[in-house]
Scaffold this active site. Structure first.
Site, PDB file in Angstrom:
ATOM      1  N   ILE A 108       0.839  -1.445  -0.203  1.00  0.00           N
ATOM      2  CA  ILE A 108       0.387   0.183  -0.034  1.00  0.00           C
ATOM      3  C   ILE A 108       1.296   1.534  -0.198  1.00  0.00           C
ATOM      4  O   ILE A 108       1.762   1.177   1.165  1.00  0.00           O
ATOM      5  CB  ILE A 108      -1.355  -0.159   1.025  1.00  0.00           C
ATOM      6  N   ASP A 109       0.511   2.341  -1.437  1.00  0.00           N
ATOM      7  CA  ASP A 109       1.831   3.017  -0.755  1.00  0.00           C
ATOM      8  C   ASP A 109       0.769   4.226  -1.663  1.00  0.00           C
ATOM      9  O   ASP A 109       0.014   4.298  -2.751  1.00  0.00           O
ATOM     10  CB  ASP A 109       3.251   2.629  -1.786  1.00  0.00           C
ATOM     11  N   CYS A 110       1.621   5.348  -1.254  1.00  0.00           N
ATOM     12  CA  CYS A 110       1.601   6.921  -2.398  1.00  0.00           C
ATOM     13  C   CYS A 110       0.063   7.592  -1.836  1.00  0.00           C
ATOM     14  O   CYS A 110      -1.001   7.845  -2.585  1.00  0.00           O
ATOM     15  CB  CYS A 110       1.470   6.749  -3.710  1.00  0.00           C
TER      16      CYS A 110
END
Length: 216
Positions: free
Chosen positions: A9-11
C-alpha cells in the site's frame, strides 16, 4: 488464480497532495480499496492476501504523520473492521478466511522483511542452543516455519502488487519473494479498484512460472 497475493500500500499521501488535501485524508481514503480487495479475493478464491500498510522503516517519518497513522489504525481496528466485517463476513465465513497480523504486534503493525528474517534466525539459534534442533536440521523449510507468514498454509505469495508507480520491494517479505511474480501499477493505493486488480491478475495469468528451472 494466484493462491496468495501481496500488496504494498503506497502513495496515500501523494494522492491527498495531488488534490490539495492534508496527507491524513489520503490514508483515510485507503480504507475503501482495502475493503473491496478483501471481498474480491474471497469471491475469486484467492486464499491469502497480505498487505503492507506500516513497516518498521515508517517510524522515521514525522511524528505528526506517525501519530495520525497509529490513530487511524486504532480506529480501523475498533470500528472500521467492524464495518468491513459486516460487508464481507458472508465471504469470510464461506471461504473459511481469517485475519492474522505479522511482525512485532507489541508495537502495533510493525513489520519489515529484514526484521522477519532476523527474528527467525534468533528463534532457530535459541532452539539449537537448547538442544531442540541440531545443525543438520536447519534448512529452508525450517526457516520458513519461523517466519511470520507461517501462520498461513500458503506462506509465499504468487503475486506482489506495488501501487503508486514505485519500482521497489519496500523491505517487504524478502525471503518469501524468491520466486514471486511482480506487478507495478501507476494507480495510487486510494484509487486502486477492481479494474486495477483485474489487470494485475490478468498479467499474472499470462506468465509462465519457472521457479529457477528451464522449460522442458
Amino acid at each position: 488464480m494466484p493462491r496468495h497475493v501481496a500488496v504494498i500500500i503506497d502513495c496515500n499521501g501523494r494522492r491527498a497532495c495531488h488534490w490539495g488535501l492534508p496527507g491524513s485524508s489520503g490514508h483515510e481514503a485507503g480504507i475503501r480499496p482495502l475493503r473491496e480487495l478483501v471481498e474480491l479475493c474471497g469471491k475469486w478464491g484467492i486464499k491469502v492476501l497480505t498487505l503492507l500498510a506500516f513497516s518498521s522503516g515508517n517510524w522515521s517519518r514525522s511524528k505528526e504523520e506517525v501519530d495520525f497513522l497509529m490513530d487511524l489504525l486504532e480506529r480501523l481496528l475498533q470500528s472500521g473492521l467492524e464495518i468491513m466485517f459486516e460487508l464481507i463476513y458472508p465471504v469470510l465465513n464461506r471461504e473459511g478466511m481469517r485475519i492474522s497480523t505479522i511482525g512485532d504486534s507489541s508495537k502495533l503493525p510493525n513489520y519489515s522483511g529484514k526484521y522477519d528474517i532476523s527474528r527467525a534466525c534468533k528463534s532457530i539459534a535459541h532452539k539449537a542452543k537448547d538442544g531442540i534442533i541440531c545443525l543438520e536440521d536447519i534448512d529452508e523449510k525450517l526457516i520458513e516455519k519461523e517466519l511470520s507468514t507461517s501462520c498461513t498454509e500458503v506462506p509465499c505469495p504468487d503475486l506482489l502488487i506495488q501501487t503508486g508507480g514505485e519500482l521497489r520491494l519496500s523491505n517487504f517479505l524478502l525471503w518469501q519473494l524468491a520466486y514471486i511474480e511482480l506487478y507495478f501499477t501507476q494507480a495510487l493505493w486510494p484509487d486502486f479498484r477492481k479494474t486495477e486488480f483485474v489487470e494485475a491478475l490478468h498479467s499474472f495469468q499470462q506468465r509462465k512460472r519457472w521457479y529457477g528451472s528451464r522449460d522442458s
